[in-house]
Design an enzyme around this catalytic site. Structure first.
Site, mmCIF file in Angstrom:
data_model
loop_
_atom_site.group_PDB
_atom_site.id
_atom_site.type_symbol
_atom_site.label_atom_id
_atom_site.label_comp_id
_atom_site.label_asym_id
_atom_site.label_seq_id
_atom_site.Cartn_x
_atom_site.Cartn_y
_atom_site.Cartn_z
ATOM 1 N N HIS A 1 4.767 0.426 0.794
ATOM 2 C CA HIS A 1 5.247 -0.310 1.963
ATOM 3 C C HIS A 1 4.256 -1.405 2.351
ATOM 4 O O HIS A 1 3.098 -1.410 1.939
ATOM 5 C CB HIS A 1 5.451 0.629 3.156
ATOM 6 C CG HIS A 1 4.193 1.294 3.633
ATOM 7 N ND1 HIS A 1 3.651 2.403 3.034
ATOM 8 C CD2 HIS A 1 3.354 1.010 4.675
ATOM 9 C CE1 HIS A 1 2.558 2.769 3.659
ATOM 10 N NE2 HIS A 1 2.340 1.935 4.666
ATOM 11 N N GLN B 1 0.810 -1.213 0.000
ATOM 12 C CA GLN B 1 0.000 0.000 0.000
ATOM 13 C C GLN B 1 0.840 1.258 0.000
ATOM 14 O O GLN B 1 2.042 1.248 0.271
ATOM 15 C CB GLN B 1 -0.897 0.008 1.238
ATOM 16 C CG GLN B 1 -0.136 0.008 2.551
ATOM 17 C CD GLN B 1 -1.067 -0.071 3.750
ATOM 18 O OE1 GLN B 1 -1.356 0.935 4.387
ATOM 19 N NE2 GLN B 1 -1.543 -1.300 4.047
ATOM 20 N N ARG C 1 -4.202 0.327 -2.338
ATOM 21 C CA ARG C 1 -3.593 -1.000 -2.258
ATOM 22 C C ARG C 1 -3.242 -1.522 -3.651
ATOM 23 O O ARG C 1 -3.961 -1.292 -4.619
ATOM 24 C CB ARG C 1 -4.549 -1.979 -1.561
ATOM 25 C CG ARG C 1 -4.915 -1.568 -0.147
ATOM 26 C CD ARG C 1 -5.902 -2.538 0.482
ATOM 27 N NE ARG C 1 -6.298 -2.100 1.821
ATOM 28 C CZ ARG C 1 -7.319 -1.298 2.059
ATOM 29 N NH1 ARG C 1 -8.063 -0.868 1.049
ATOM 30 N NH2 ARG C 1 -7.616 -0.930 3.291
#
Length: 408
Positions: free
Chosen positions: A264, A97, A283
């Site tokens: 990350h 995300q 996402r």
């Protein structure tokens, strides 16, 4: 000043033991507990413990913004608490995300409003108009993938796996080892047709297995992460994306700062997270939730970052350790009471007059403010309104208190 009961969030990636044990509750729990929210977010506000019972912190802020937030904070952020503190416990990896910038969030929110997508819809990307910079400080060993690794190092990793199917891709990156090369390769992988992924991901997993079996050390953590992600999300492009991200291990007390556009995923661990008061998440994979690859690509920052860039600088001010970030919405520090300070009333450094949330992560302390006092044990939190400071502390044994305030 009031004791503050956090709002518990249960997600599949959470832990059945970590948050319960941190807050002194029985464990294991019936369901995985992922996050404990301490803030005034409309989706799940925390609760003030008062003489007349529990009251929502959100309602308290709305009914008395001047007293709770103070004039300076209202002038900067309106009648809203601009930060949110969480305890986060990840037993399984979170989704791949990133979060938008303030401009991207405002534009995306307005666009989805025009399209008539309800804010509560599972396919909604932008649930508010705010950006979401965030800082995580580890309470346990915490494993994370964050930020695009310098391209030359990713080329080394991919070649070390010795997967012939990856040769065209690694040659692409080796020929353009910069942000544009990372963008091209990541875009190729994240948009690949599923039949291609069903061939490529297993080949990469086989390469990771062979690397781990070889006993080589340099990329052992990265290879094991490929295996973990591949087992949980077979055929997911996020498994390939992990080869392009920094693989970091945070020790207790170490932090990582994620500004807008930073790709990350948290892999495993328990930590304290403080962020702007937003729920905007874009996402790209590693999740059964809504994935919007085109929108993710719009907000990503492909500038390579090494570990030194991702870790916030730390400064010391007496008993206070400050994690320095550029986020205006929040400031995070740890108040450490030990040595000669034990058994004596000590003043918490006063950095400004805004509201504060204090969370005890170790030991116990009595907090004194204008309106009274509260006792915090490990896992307990307190809300200090703007008109209730400054704070004085008394601890009989070594104690650590995380403090979230508005950024200076």
């Amino acid at each position: 000043m009031n004791l503050l009961r956090g709002a518990l969030r249960t997600y599949a990636w959470g832990s059945r033991t970590a948050i319960a044990e941190f807050t002194g509750k029985p464990s294991p729990t019936a369901h995985p507990e992922a996050e404990l929210w301490f803030g005034a977010h409309p989706a799940d506000p925390a609760w003030l413990e008062t003489d007349s019972g529990e009251h929502s912190l959100l309602d308290a802020v709305r009914s008395d913004p001047e007293g709770q937030l103070g004039g300076a904070v209202r002038h900067r952020f309106g009648d809203t608490l601009p930060f949110l503190m969480k305890v986060l416990a990840a037993d399984e990896p979170l989704s791949l995300q990133a979060h938008p910038s303030a401009e991207q969030a405002a534009e995306g929110f307005a666009r989805e409003d025009r399209l008539g997508i309800p804010v509560s819809s599972p396919i909604r990307n932008y649930r508010d108009r705010s950006h979401k910079p965030e800082l995580l400080v580890a309470l346990s060993t915490f494993e994370v993938l964050a930020g695009f690794r310098p391209a030359a190092k990713s080329v080394e990793l991919i070649r070390a796996l010795a997967v012939s199917d990856l040769d065209p891709f690694v040659n692409l990156l080796a020929g353009q080892p910069d942000a544009d090369g990372l963008r091209a390769l990541f875009t190729t992988w994240i948009t690949a047709p599923q039949p291609d992924l069903d061939l490529l991901v297993p080949a990469v997993i086989d390469g990771a297995i062979n690397y781990v079996r070889s006993g080589k050390k340099e990329f052992a953590a990265e290879a094991r992460t490929v295996l973990e992600l591949g087992e949980r999300y077979p055929g997911d492009a996020g498994v390939l994306a992990s080869l392009l991200l920094n693989r970091l291990t945070l020790r207790p007390g170490e932090g990582i700062y994620m500004p807008a556009g930073n790709l990350h995923t948290y892999l495993h661990g328990v930590g304290i997270e403080v962020m702007a008061n937003s729920d905007n998440v874009l996402r790209g994979g590693l999740t059964p939730k809504h994935v919007d690859v085109p929108e993710l690509l719009r907000v990503l920052d492909f500038t390579p970052a090494n570990e030194a860039v991702l870790r916030p600088k730390m400064s010391q001010d007496g008993m206070e350790t400050v994690y320095e970030t550029a986020a205006p919405e929040f400031s995070v520090s740890v108040l450490g009471i030990d040595g000669d300070r034990l058994g004596h009333q000590v003043d918490a450094p006063s950095r400004h007059d805004g509201p504060q949330i204090l969370l005890c992560s170790e030991g116990s302390a009595v907090l004194h403010a204008k309106a009274g006092e509260v006792t915090l044990e490990r896992g307990g939190a307190a809300w200090v309104a703007a008109d209730d400071g400054p704070i004085r502390l008394v601890a009989q044994r070594p104690t650590k208190l995380f403090r979230a305030t508005v950024g200076i």
